[in-house]
Scaffold this motif. Sequence first.
Motif, mmCIF file in Angstrom:
data_model
loop_
_atom_site.group_PDB
_atom_site.id
_atom_site.type_symbol
_atom_site.label_atom_id
_atom_site.label_comp_id
_atom_site.label_asym_id
_atom_site.label_seq_id
_atom_site.Cartn_x
_atom_site.Cartn_y
_atom_site.Cartn_z
ATOM 1 N N TYR A 60 0.840 -1.198 0.176
ATOM 2 C CA TYR A 60 -0.138 -0.021 -0.076
ATOM 3 C C TYR A 60 0.765 1.088 -0.011
ATOM 4 O O TYR A 60 1.879 1.090 -0.052
ATOM 5 C CB TYR A 60 -1.028 -0.060 1.318
ATOM 6 N N TYR A 61 0.253 2.127 -0.087
ATOM 7 C CA TYR A 61 0.915 3.623 -0.115
ATOM 8 C C TYR A 61 -0.101 4.626 0.336
ATOM 9 O O TYR A 61 -0.939 4.618 0.709
ATOM 10 C CB TYR A 61 1.628 4.039 -1.532
ATOM 11 N N GLY B 14 -5.513 9.152 3.057
ATOM 12 C CA GLY B 14 -5.164 7.858 3.764
ATOM 13 C C GLY B 14 -4.509 6.767 3.260
ATOM 14 O O GLY B 14 -4.066 7.050 1.786
ATOM 15 N N LEU B 15 -4.281 5.596 3.687
ATOM 16 C CA LEU B 15 -3.561 4.512 3.082
ATOM 17 C C LEU B 15 -4.539 4.091 1.742
ATOM 18 O O LEU B 15 -5.556 3.910 1.916
ATOM 19 C CB LEU B 15 -3.255 3.451 4.065
ATOM 20 N N ARG C 298 10.220 -2.648 4.047
ATOM 21 C CA ARG C 298 10.679 -3.919 3.169
ATOM 22 C C ARG C 298 10.998 -3.434 1.677
ATOM 23 O O ARG C 298 12.145 -3.877 1.563
ATOM 24 C CB ARG C 298 9.237 -4.605 3.001
ATOM 25 N N ARG D 11 4.575 3.355 9.388
ATOM 26 C CA ARG D 11 3.592 3.128 10.414
ATOM 27 C C ARG D 11 4.568 2.704 11.532
ATOM 28 O O ARG D 11 5.370 1.913 11.307
ATOM 29 C CB ARG D 11 2.310 2.270 9.990
ATOM 30 N N LYS E 28 9.748 -5.169 10.931
ATOM 31 C CA LYS E 28 9.309 -6.023 10.119
ATOM 32 C C LYS E 28 10.180 -6.466 9.110
ATOM 33 O O LYS E 28 10.223 -7.321 8.444
ATOM 34 C CB LYS E 28 8.432 -5.031 9.164
#
Lengths: 292, 312
Positions: free
Chosen positions: A179-180, A185-186, A238, A260, A266
Amino acid sequence: MTSLITTLLPSRSLNKGIPAEFGFHVGVLGVMATKRALKAVLIDLSGTLHVEDTAVPGAQEALNRLRQASVAVKFVTNTTKECKRNLLARLISLNFDIKEHEIFTSLTAARSLVEQRQLRPLLLVEDSALEDFSGMEISEPNAVVIGLAPDHFNYHTMNEAFRLLLDGAPLIAIHKARYYKRKDGLALGPGPFVTGLEYAADCQATVVGKPQGTFFLEALRDMDCCAEEALMIGDDARDDVGGAQNTGMLGILVRTGKYRLGDEGKINPPPYLTCDSFPQAVDHILQHLTCN
Amino acid sequence: MFSIEKTTLTASPPFWCRFKTTYPSEIFYAHALSVCYTSAMAATSWEDSVKSLKGVILDMCGVLYDAGEDGGTPIPGSVEAVKRLRASDLKLRFCTNETQATREKFVAKLQRMGFEISVSEVFSPAPAAVAILKERGLRPHLLVHDDVVPEFDHVEKTNPNCVVIGDAAEKFSYQNLNTAFRVLIGLEDPVLFSLGRGKYYKEDDGLNLDVGVYMKALEYACDVEAEVIGKPAPMFFQKVLDDMGIPSHESLMIGDDLVNDVGGAQECGMKGVQVRTGKYRPIDEKHPTVTADGYVNNLAEAVETILKLRGQ
């Protein structure tokens, strides 16, 4: 973080045989660590320098400061919605000092793969990105190229792509971001749609954009430097940081754009550094990783 | 090959074996283990087990009828085959992942095509989902076909704390998927239910994407694992078996989806036969992990074989 710096840097510098005069020592909590000879900095665009039409505060000035140090700079982006020309126009309008040849996008990487393999692609990319594919043969498609294309991610077009894949057409993904961040919002990136098509047709996409190692190395190719002498700054743990670090580069995660809370956890190994925004990343580079 | 594959599955159950609802998951693991050894030893043709058969479960789309713009058309011989099964001493149930209509409307459609079938014999994911939502006090955001929404009429949906996706077909737009994504990503502990996990199904104009594709999309986007309601979740088959009051090894599943119908049924200890209608493709017969106990050209042929072997 401290221990990471002290353990990573000396061993890598030594292994790569970087002459001692290029490195020097800094004291970190009383421990001596060799400074890496940094030659190139790769910088993500969306989410790192700007969020849609707003620049990250202080980013322009920070970029100018970075340019004054003895490092080469390149802008690497998975922004598949836009051709290079539009990207550049936006950056210039936001007062960034950037040249077109400094921008390396996943669209460029996709086009060269399609040409190499002499394919006729069904292009699931936004109309605004089509310019970078102009002149290609696209009738009777025998391949699917998929980018971020909300307008094309309807049921009908997804079915069309799926049926081609089932007939054996290769799936080329410009990138697989989950997502971006948009102003409202996202929002879903192309990754979920690529994953869905892979599942439907029992196939595996060839990914050309970040976080593929080949993408980062291709970006460095004309910069006369190896991965161990380069650093990547981005807002995606990532795809920016993890992908770059897997090639041997250092990665700095910024807490802007899509970041986030907890994203740094992660990836393994974790980011070389996580900081609030691009200007802080530049401060760190100038203070700890460059000679001037 | 068969036994190796099955043993592998028990060592590391696929995620749909880890289906969590009312039953502790251990029950499913243990059950799957015993089942797998049994089926590995008795890897014989399905025809050998026909004599001891007590019940048959039929998949619907692709077995009874082919879907299409006008609601679909019966597959030749299927209306008569259902009639013959019903007249036999075998128990009969229908098990579908159909989520484009309420169970009532869906059954009415099949009755119009000439099938003898009643609502109480049909098991579909939406009513099962409603039961799970109520039991766990969850308020769903729905990404489902408009025509199945009425199944959820009596479920609280304000301030959602989970997402339920079904085969939404044309409603699978970027915008709608994004809305579901935002609900999930905004939850501290995202819960995603998927009504089935099929890859595709056949319509008049060709193969179309099914809910599993969009389930995978949301799983990837949010780093979650969906809980599947419907085939091939073992609990879904078990509910049908319980309703018939028949142990799994005395029942047969007939479907056109190798993985979800045949493989799912086999995981429960049932026999699974694939029809060469509906979404069937010849390469299904060389699938790396699922091998049907038998392949038949269509439902009529399956029923003819069953009844003949039973001397009826």
